[in-house]
Enzyme design. Structure first.
Site, PDB file in Angstrom:
ATOM      1  CD  GLU A  91      -3.093  -0.893   0.230  1.00  5.86           C
ATOM      2  OE1 GLU A  91      -3.114   0.150  -0.436  1.00  5.86           O
ATOM      3  OE2 GLU A  91      -3.959  -1.780   0.118  1.00  5.86           O
ATOM      4  CG  ASP A 117      -5.870  -7.497  -7.825  1.00  2.00           C
ATOM      5  OD1 ASP A 117      -4.774  -7.586  -7.259  1.00  2.00           O
ATOM      6  OD2 ASP A 117      -6.871  -6.991  -7.283  1.00  2.00           O
ATOM      7  CB  THR A 156      -2.085  -1.137  -9.168  1.00  2.00           C
ATOM      8  OG1 THR A 156      -3.294  -1.888  -9.126  1.00  2.00           O
ATOM      9  CG2 THR A 156      -1.554  -0.948  -7.754  1.00  2.00           C
TER      10      THR A 156
END
EC number: 3.2.1.-
Length: 683
Positions: free
Chosen positions: A270, A441, A661
């Site tokens: 993150e 993903d 992303t």
């Protein structure tokens, strides 16, 4: 499954749980108190033994001979060359006769005197130090450390090497021309301003905002730190939308307040995609050096996470207790050596206090399979780390991510699929669960985007992507009875006919990767992207609020509909709108703008509150309750993709930019600017 209000999940996200005792991997990260005490006793005994000899030896000729012997080791006598004789038979030093011999003897004696004086001073200081208690010594050393650290801070960070700025085009404007489209784009800009102004008023400096409670909010992915995640995440969106006053406010906060020397355990994934990605994008868009400097400072804090037996990084790292900090502390030795015995005691105390640093820097999520690292986490570093190597000249970042790629290439993959879990100690797969949604993903996304960002020269990344997509299409992609194409999840040899909101990004990925597909399959993958976009639009259209649920199934007569209550929430996610934007860019089919406008209207109607925007807990209820969280990715991704959808293709052209992303744009690195090992130029 946690409640929707506790799920801070964004564009490629994983389930987030509060870290507790049960969530730690089954290994001990630090020494027990008793072990520290024993180690301290051993070290104390060693120090006493070494210096006790000096204290108890009598001041006699033996002691003096010991001193002289030591000096002789340090100051060897200068011998004359063979055959160089004085006429009287004496050796001539350097052929200069008695005068030079006398001068050298004086220099030797002077050095001996200096060593004697330093030796006596060190002994005296040692005696004085030993009269003090351990707490007094620790306090004294800490004072010296603090003083030196303050001096180092005043000197500022080392300047980064100058590198040519990649070609930056299409960073603003993007006027769509048509008045009705421009009106819609202006509405998205107004929504962005409402979200930002609310955060500015009620949550400034906090990571996120609670728009109903009108106060700051944070989640466990940021530890206990307040690092202004929304500020960093929103910067490039503000810049693209022409909100330059707001951008300047964010820049000033970062210059004055963004500090990574916090005792906080954060998610490597993150922090990389939101902070490093956001700071790098802000740097490339604005050219302001502060963003580059901050990105590099943070990146150095993440490197210790890679100190595992396999090189696969831990999921979390403590920003304060990092090896980088330890190395910086060791650099204080030259300053502390002005006090000889202080330095020895300092090292003794450090040897005990830093041991947990090396073993306690990182850990994995407690819920992950057998203490495994997550594919979508360690596989989503490549873009940012390549740019870090480019900007700093430090090959470590590039080497870290290439090591991960090469390790994965050597591993067996069941049915050609990549499981979501990999143990960083053993290098073995965990549970055989494969998903193009959460947990997997963005690993696939970054394979494709590594190729694009290299100006299509990283053919290894492209082939790995093509092979992975071929296996996904063979085992995970199916059509429902109603004709909807969906991507299921593979669990221990069984296909679960469920698709997550996170998986909806794949429609855009297939379209983005269509050009360059093997066997002339460009048309096939563009069509596949369109089918996924249609399925995900249906998941929105079949709800009361016209907003998509977190997950939806394709069995028991139900299609594109959530079944479980804990899958009915919408937390301002961007993936469906992201796919709409990519499909619009590659097809210019007006339905994608129409679908995007439907989503924007639903968000403004059902998620907007006076203090910002909030997620909702049930998209099938006409009177939903709020989760009271304005996610940072709502400003970074959802509103940015909507704004781009209603802008011309001149804004952020895909030939020049690749979005990470978290929707942070990074420029394509052309070979004229950079050549990285492992990149093979196309012929």
């Amino acid at each position: 499954m946690t409640t929707p209000a506790l799920l801070p999940l964004s564009g490629r996200r994983i389930p987030t749980l509060s870290p507790g005792a049960a969530s730690f991997p089954h290994h001990r990260a630090t020494l027990r108190l008793s072990e520290k005490f024993i180690l301290l006793l051993i070290l104390s005994a060693f120090i006493t033994l070494c210096f006790g000899a000096f204290f108890f030896l009598p001041d006699n000729s033996k002691h003096k001979r010991f001193d002289l012997g030591l000096e002789d080791v340090l100051i060897p006598h200068i011998e004359a060359p063979k055959g160089a004789k004085h006429p009287g038979g004496q050796v001539v030093i350097h052929g200069q006769g008695d005068h030079d011999e006398h001068r050298h003897r004086e220099e030797e004696e002077s050095l001996r005197d200096k060593i004697r004086a330093d030796h006596e001073r060190a002994l005296q200081e040692a005696k004085e130090k030993l009269r003090k208690s351990r707490d007094e010594l620790r306090a004294e050393i800490q004072t010296e450390k603090s003083k030196v650290l303050e001096d180092l801070k005043k000197e500022g960070p080392k300047p980064l090497p100058p590198v040519p700025m990649p070609k930056v085009v299409g960073v603003n404007d993007g006027d769509p021309g048509e008045p009705d489209i421009k009106e819609k784009r202006d509405k998205i800009r107004e929504m962005m301003k409402h979200a930002w102004d609310s955060y500015r008023q009620y949550g400034w400096g906090h990571n996120e905002l609670k728009p109903l409670a009108k106060k700051g909010h944070s989640t466990n992915i940021f530890g206990n730190s307040q690092m202004g995640a929304t500020i960093v995440d929103a910067l490039d969106s503000l810049y693209m939308m022409g909100l330059h006053d707001e951008f300047k406010d964010g820049q000033e906060w970062i210059e004055q307040n963004l500090d990574f020397s916090v005792n906080a355990e954060v998610s490597v994934f993150e922090v990389n995609i939101r902070f490093i990605g956001g700071l790098l994008a802000a740097y490339y868009l604005s050219g302001q050096e502060v963003f580059k400097v901050k990105a590099v400072q943070l990146a150095e804090k993440l490197l210790p996470a890679f100190n595992t037996p396999t090189g696969i990084p831990w999921a979390m790292v403590n920003l304060k207790r990092s090896v980088s900090d330890h190395n910086a502390t060791l650099d204080l030795r030259p300053q502390l050596q002005q006090s000889h015995f202080s330095m020895i005691l300092y090292l003794m105390i450090q040897s005990v206090s830093v041991l947990p640093v090396f073993s306690g820097v990182g850990r994995n999520w407690g819920w992950a399979s057998a203490g495994s690292s997550i594919l979508a986490e360690f596989g989503t570093l490549h873009m940012e780390f390549v740019h870090l190597t480019y900007l700093t000249g430090n090959p470590a970042y590039y080497q870290k991510v290439m090591h991960i790629r090469k390790l994965l290439a050597k591993m067996d993959r069941p049915n050609g699929l990549y499981p979501n879990y990999l143990n960083p100690r053993t290098g073995r797969w965990g549970q055989h669960h494969t998903s193009v949604g959460g947990l997997g993903d963005s690993f696939y996304e970054y394979l494709l985007k590594a190729w694009l960002m290299s100006d299509k020269t990283d053919t290894e990344a492209r082939k790995t992507y093509d092979d992975a997509i071929e296996a996904i299409e063979r085992h995970l992609i199916r059509k429902s009875n109603g004709g909807l194409t969906f991507i299921g999840e593979w669990k221990n040899g069984h296909l679960e006919r469920k698709m997550g909101h996170l998986t909806c990004f794949a429609g855009g990925m297939f379209a983005l990767g269509a050009d360059g597909s093997p066997d002339d399959k460009a048309g096939h993958y563009l069509q596949l992207g369109a089918e996924i976009a249609h399925t995900c639009h249906e998941s929105y259209d079949r709800t009361v609020l016209k907003l998509g649920p977190e997950a939806f199934k394709f069995d028991s007569g139900l299609e594109a509909v959530a079944v479980r209550q804990n899958e009915k929430y919408y937390i301002l996610r961007p993936e469906v709108i992201e796919t709409y934007w990519y499909m619009w860019r590659f097809t210019h089919d007006p339905k994608y703008r129409q679908w995007g406008w439907e989503a924007a209207q639903a968000i403004d109607k059902y998620c907007r509150v006076s203090g910002g925007f909030s997620g909702v807990k049930d998209v099938y209820s006409s009177n939903p309750t709020y989760d009271d969280v304005q996610q940072s990715f709502f400003l970074a991704e959802t509103l940015k993709y909507l704004y781009l959808l209603f802008s011309s293709d001149d804004l952020m052209p895909l030939e020049s930019w690749v979005f990470n992303t978290e929707a942070h744009p990074l420029p394509v690195l052309h070979l004229a600017n950079l050549t990285l090992p492992g990149s093979q130029a196309q012929r």
